[in-house]
Design a protein around this motif. Structure first.
Motif, mmCIF file in Angstrom:
data_model
loop_
_atom_site.group_PDB
_atom_site.id
_atom_site.type_symbol
_atom_site.label_atom_id
_atom_site.label_comp_id
_atom_site.label_asym_id
_atom_site.label_seq_id
_atom_site.Cartn_x
_atom_site.Cartn_y
_atom_site.Cartn_z
ATOM 1 N N SER A 85 0.819 -1.227 0.000
ATOM 2 C CA SER A 85 0.000 0.000 0.000
ATOM 3 C C SER A 85 0.850 1.274 0.000
ATOM 4 N N ARG A 86 2.054 1.201 0.600
ATOM 5 C CA ARG A 86 2.920 2.401 0.586
ATOM 6 C C ARG A 86 3.360 2.730 -0.838
ATOM 7 N N LEU A 87 3.710 1.685 -1.600
ATOM 8 C CA LEU A 87 4.094 1.901 -2.997
ATOM 9 C C LEU A 87 2.904 2.445 -3.785
ATOM 10 N N GLU A 88 1.711 1.873 -3.535
ATOM 11 C CA GLU A 88 0.512 2.329 -4.250
ATOM 12 C C GLU A 88 0.224 3.798 -3.947
ATOM 13 N N ALA A 89 0.466 4.192 -2.693
ATOM 14 C CA ALA A 89 0.253 5.599 -2.310
ATOM 15 C C ALA A 89 1.225 6.494 -3.076
ATOM 16 N N GLU A 90 2.472 6.019 -3.214
ATOM 17 C CA GLU A 90 3.491 6.781 -3.952
ATOM 18 C C GLU A 90 3.107 6.877 -5.435
ATOM 19 N N LEU A 91 2.692 5.751 -6.014
ATOM 20 C CA LEU A 91 2.302 5.718 -7.432
ATOM 21 C C LEU A 91 1.143 6.673 -7.722
#
Length: 364
Positions: free
Chosen positions: A239-245
């Protein structure tokens, strides 16, 4: 259609919700940060819509949407009103399906409400609270039906037998959605509004390191084993990567995805899976200045699909002029599809298919 995002505090629910909606739901490292649910409308990614836009070159491209609700994290005892239990249960009652976020990563900087990471324990805490709430409402219904069954009415006796079967399953910690039901039983259970009858997708929230490694960690394996028993799908997301994306422009997003060896964001997979879970399909309309996707339930007939656009379309429905998406892409224009004799005229009984491109004829 609404999907409720649930999970224990600090499992990554609000991070996931923020990535989905870019709504900036408050996201702090302590329980009950989300008290009132945040609601976000999310576009459903569909490559077909992009292809149709290429062909038609419209001024406007309008995707179809679904709604996500970020529901407050709950704790053990929620069905008895512990934590924010009562609010949680009332909010979850209002959604059509559940996205259950489960923590599948280790991080000493993110507090776990129970002091350690154990995805199955976490899933069962929430499932048990929902089961307890269902048992309470089922007991009330059983009391009423038992009194009515004294008359000997066959329909009432059949309902009583079914309710007792549901109660027995719940007492064995089996959610109502896991039961095999006849059409009549489906109708009864629909009117019981049981929390455990709602369809579920499990989201295994992993670390970026685990994503890079490409290996399934032990936590995710356990979640998949658990979900398989009730026929539920598991989507793995960092989810952290998705937030960044979600913060990046399209070009930068593609670059970051390729760094991680991914073809599409995990969120796109999640949204598409939720769409399938709800039994939804998409049809398209093409106007001179607008290409648009519309959501309907699988099995919807042409007049009701027309009613999604405007009630007048349903009321004065004459016919639906339908072309297949594949035919339109293959031949490159609506005119070419007509020339080839591939445009169909369908009446009131036509069941709309996923990907149909439709022009509705109506008269009011």
């Amino acid at each position: 259609m609404k999907l409720g995002i649930v999970g224990l505090p600090n499992v990554g629910k609000s991070t996931l919700f923020n990535a989905l909606t870019r709504a900036g739901a408050e996201c702090a490292n302590y329980p009950f940060c989300t008290i009132e649910p945040n609601v976000g409308v999310v576009s459903v990614p569909d490559e077909r819509l992009e292809k149709l836009a290429e062909i038609e070159q419209p001024d406007k491209v309008i995707p179809t949407t679904i709604e996500f609700v970020d529901i407050a994290g709950l704790v053990k005892g929620a069905s008895r009103g512990e934590g924010l239990g009562n609010k949680f249960l009332s909010h979850i009652r209002e959604v059509d399906a559940v996205v259950h976020v489960v923590r599948c990563f280790d991080d000493p900087n993110v507090v776990h409400v129970d002091g350690s990471v154990d995805p199955i324990r976490d899933i069962e805490i929430i499932n048990l609270e929902l089961i307890f709430a269902d048992l309470e409402s089922l007991e009330k219904r059983l009391e009423r039906v038992k009194k009515q069954a004294k008359s000997g009415n066959k329909q009432t006796l059949a309902e009583l037998s079914f309710l007792e079967r549901v109660k027995e399953a719940l007492e064995q910690n089996i959610p109502a959605r896991s039961l095999e039901l006849t059409d009549e039983e489906q109708d009864i259970i629909k009117h019981l509004f049981l929390l455990t009858s709602k369809p579920v997708i499990y989201v295994a929230n992993i670390s970026e390191d685990d994503l890079i490694s490409g290996k399934e960690n032990e936590y995710v394996k356990k979640v998949k084993e658990y979900a398989a028993k009730e026929g539920a799908e598991v989507i793995t997301i960092a989810s952290r990567l998705e937030a960044e994306l979600s913060e990046l422009a399209e070009v930068e997003k593609k670059e970051l995805l390729s760094e991680y060896g991914l073809k599409e964001p995990g969120l796109d997979k999640l949204i598409k899976s939720c769409y399938r879970l709800l039994g939804l399909i998409t049809f398209f309309t093409l106007e001179s200045k607008q290409v648009r996707a519309w959501t309907i339930k699988k099995g919807t007939k042409a007049p009701q699909a027309a009613g999604k656009i405007h009630t007048d379309f349903e009321r004065g429905f004459i016919r639906a002029e339908v072309m297949d998406y594949e035919d339109l892409v293959a031949h490159g224009s609506q005119h070419a599809v007509r020339e080839k004799g591939l445009l169909r005229s369908e009446g009131k009984e036509y069941v709309v298919k996923d990907g149909d491109v439709i022009l509705f004829r109506f008269n009011v």
